[in-house]
Design a protein around this motif. Structure first.
Motif, PDB file in Angstrom:
ATOM      1  N   TYR A 114      37.361  42.716  31.753  1.00 35.12           N
ATOM      2  CA  TYR A 114      35.836  42.489  31.447  1.00 35.12           C
ATOM      3  C   TYR A 114      34.893  40.840  30.914  1.00 35.12           C
ATOM      4  CZ  TYR A 114      35.071  42.031  26.608  1.00 35.12           C
ATOM      5  OH  TYR A 114      34.778  42.381  25.081  1.00 35.12           O
ATOM      6  N   THR A 115      35.955  39.838  30.449  1.00 36.14           N
ATOM      7  CA  THR A 115      35.995  38.333  30.204  1.00 36.14           C
ATOM      8  C   THR A 115      36.200  37.939  31.287  1.00 36.14           C
ATOM      9  OG1 THR A 115      38.133  38.143  29.155  1.00 36.14           O
ATOM     10  CG2 THR A 115      36.078  39.077  27.084  1.00 36.14           C
ATOM     11  N   ARG A 116      36.669  37.919  31.940  1.00 42.00           N
ATOM     12  CA  ARG A 116      37.158  37.119  32.956  1.00 42.00           C
ATOM     13  C   ARG A 116      36.066  37.279  33.744  1.00 42.00           C
ATOM     14  NH1 ARG A 116      43.383  38.120  33.689  1.00 42.00           N
ATOM     15  NH2 ARG A 116      43.063  36.314  35.467  1.00 42.00           N
ATOM     16  N   HIS A 117      36.082  35.894  35.091  1.00 40.77           N
ATOM     17  CA  HIS A 117      35.445  36.131  36.505  1.00 40.77           C
ATOM     18  C   HIS A 117      35.889  35.170  37.301  1.00 40.77           C
ATOM     19  CE1 HIS A 117      31.921  36.811  33.510  1.00 40.77           C
ATOM     20  NE2 HIS A 117      32.963  36.080  32.696  1.00 40.77           N
ATOM     21  N   ASP A 118      37.388  35.603  37.052  1.00 42.19           N
ATOM     22  CA  ASP A 118      37.948  34.890  38.226  1.00 42.19           C
ATOM     23  C   ASP A 118      38.829  36.369  39.255  1.00 42.19           C
ATOM     24  OD1 ASP A 118      39.982  35.511  35.628  1.00 42.19           O
ATOM     25  OD2 ASP A 118      41.842  34.572  36.179  1.00 42.19           O
ATOM     26  N   LYS A 119      38.071  36.915  40.016  1.00 43.71           N
ATOM     27  CA  LYS A 119      38.698  37.998  40.975  1.00 43.71           C
ATOM     28  C   LYS A 119      39.845  37.853  41.624  1.00 43.71           C
ATOM     29  CE  LYS A 119      36.868  40.928  44.081  1.00 43.71           C
ATOM     30  NZ  LYS A 119      35.997  41.709  45.212  1.00 43.71           N
ATOM     31  N   ALA A 120      40.391  36.832  41.662  1.00 44.21           N
ATOM     32  CA  ALA A 120      42.053  36.472  42.129  1.00 44.21           C
ATOM     33  C   ALA A 120      43.339  36.181  41.221  1.00 44.21           C
ATOM     34  CB  ALA A 120      41.516  35.015  43.290  1.00 44.21           C
ATOM     35  N   GLY A 121      42.608  35.762  40.184  1.00 43.05           N
ATOM     36  CA  GLY A 121      43.357  36.255  39.362  1.00 43.05           C
ATOM     37  C   GLY A 121      43.354  37.590  38.468  1.00 43.05           C
ATOM     38  N   VAL A 122      42.740  37.691  38.741  1.00 42.91           N
ATOM     39  CA  VAL A 122      42.626  39.195  38.173  1.00 42.91           C
ATOM     40  C   VAL A 122      43.732  39.871  38.777  1.00 42.91           C
ATOM     41  CG1 VAL A 122      41.411  41.430  37.436  1.00 42.91           C
ATOM     42  CG2 VAL A 122      40.243  38.764  36.975  1.00 42.91           C
ATOM     43  N   GLU A 123      43.152  40.043  39.701  1.00 43.50           N
ATOM     44  CA  GLU A 123      44.346  40.822  40.816  1.00 43.50           C
ATOM     45  C   GLU A 123      45.416  40.433  40.783  1.00 43.50           C
ATOM     46  OE1 GLU A 123      45.531  43.582  43.487  1.00 43.50           O
ATOM     47  OE2 GLU A 123      43.412  43.579  42.427  1.00 43.50           O
ATOM     48  N   ALA A 124      45.867  39.228  41.159  1.00 46.04           N
ATOM     49  CA  ALA A 124      47.050  38.422  40.649  1.00 46.04           C
ATOM     50  C   ALA A 124      47.835  38.739  39.474  1.00 46.04           C
ATOM     51  CB  ALA A 124      47.278  37.244  40.639  1.00 46.04           C
TER      52      ALA A 124
END
Length: 246
Positions: A114-124
Motif C-alpha cells: 500500500y505504500t508503493r506506487h510502482d505498479k510494474a514493480g509490485v507485479e514483478a
C-alpha cells in the motif's frame, strides 16, 4: 612487498545503542546494543519474557522507546512513526502473523504494497513471491482466515516482502507449525537473506534459530547476556543446557 588490503566493513543497516523500553514502571528492555549488516541473519533467543518481542516492536515503531539510540540506514528513527519506518524498508512480521482474516489472500498481499506506487514493480515482486511461496499462489482467492497456520505464516511473510524491505523483523515464524511448514519457511528466510535483505529473527526454536543465523544473541531479563556466531552458541554448553534441552 604488496600492502595489506583490508576488506572494508559494511555500514550496519540497524544499530541499537543502549536501547531501553518500558511498560509503565516495568523495564522490559534494559539497555541493549546490537548492529545488523545488510544480508545478515541475526537471531535472538531466550525464554518468554526476556524482552525479545518488545525489542522487535520497538524497532518497528509499534512501541515507543524509553531511552537509547535507534539508527536505521544511517538515520536516527527514535521518534519516526511506524508507517514511515515501513516506507523506508523496515518491515515486521508479528507474532501471531497479524493477517486480515476476512480479506482474501490476494487482498492481504495488496495491503503489503500500500505504500508503493510502482505498479510494474509490485507485479514483478508478486510473481517473485509466488515463486518463493507457491502455496500462497494456490490460495490466492481464498479467505485468509480459512488458511492453515503454516499458510497464514507464509502469507504474512509474502505480505511483508511486498513492501520491499531492507530489514525484515520476524517474530516466532515457526510457532505452532507442522515441521514441513517450518522447513519451508526457513528455506524462504535463507533465500531472502541471500538477496541482501537483513533479517532479525526472534524464535523459540533455538536449535533452528542458531543453525541458520550468522550471528546470535541470548536475551535474559531485558539484557543481551551472550553473543556469538550461530554455530558458537549452538555448541555452547550453557545454551545447550538452557535452550536446547540438554
Amino acid at each position: 612487498m604488496q600492502p595489506e588490503v583490508k576488506t572494508p566493513m559494511r555500514a550496519p543497516i540497524l544499530q541499537l545503542s543502549g536501547l531501553r523500553v518500558s511498560y509503565g514502571q516495568i523495564n522490559a528492555v534494559k539497555g541493549i546494543d546490537l548492529a545488523i549488516e545488510p544480508g545478515e541473519l541475526v537471531s535472538l533467543i531466550g525464554a518468554n519474557g526476556a524482552g525479545k518481542t518488545t525489542t522487535l516492536n520497538a524497532i518497528a515503531g509499534v512501541l515507543p522507546i524509553a531511552g537509547g539510540e535507534l539508527s536505521y540506514a544511517g538515520e536516527h528513527i527514535e521518534t519516526l512513526p511506524a508507517h514511515l519506518r515501513l516506507r523506508r524498508g523496515l518491515a515486521l512480521v508479528p507474532e501471531g502473523r497479524g493477517i486480515f482474516t476476512r480479506l482474501t489472500v490476494e487482498e492481504n498481499l495488496q495491503m503489503g504494497a500500500y505504500t508503493r506506487h510502482d505498479k510494474a514493480g509490485v507485479e514483478a515482486d508478486m510473481q517473485r513471491i509466488f515463486e518463493l511461496l507457491p502455496r500462497v499462489k494456490e490460495r490466492l482467492f481464498q479467505v485468509a482466515g480459512t488458511l492453515s497456520g503454516g499458510e497464514q505464516q507464509m502469507l504474512a511473510i509474502g505480505r511483508a516482502l511486498l513492501s520491499r524491505p531492507r530489514l525484515l523483523l520476524l517474530d516466532e515464524p515457526s510457532m505452532g507449525l507442522a515441521p514441513l511448514f517450518v522447513e519451508k519457511i526457513f528455506e524462504v528466510v535463507q533465500s531472502i537473506v541471500k538477496e541482501g535483505v537483513a533479517v532479525l529473527l526472534v524464535e523459540q526454536n533455538a536449535n533452528l534459530a542458531l543453525q541458520f543465523a550468522q550471528r546470535a544473541c541470548v536475551m535474559e531479563g531485558g539484557l543481551i547476556t551472550l553473543r556469538g556466531t550461530g554455530q558458537e552458541l549452538l555448541h555452547d554448553p550453557k545454551v545447550r543446557s538452557a535452550y536446547l534441552g540438554e
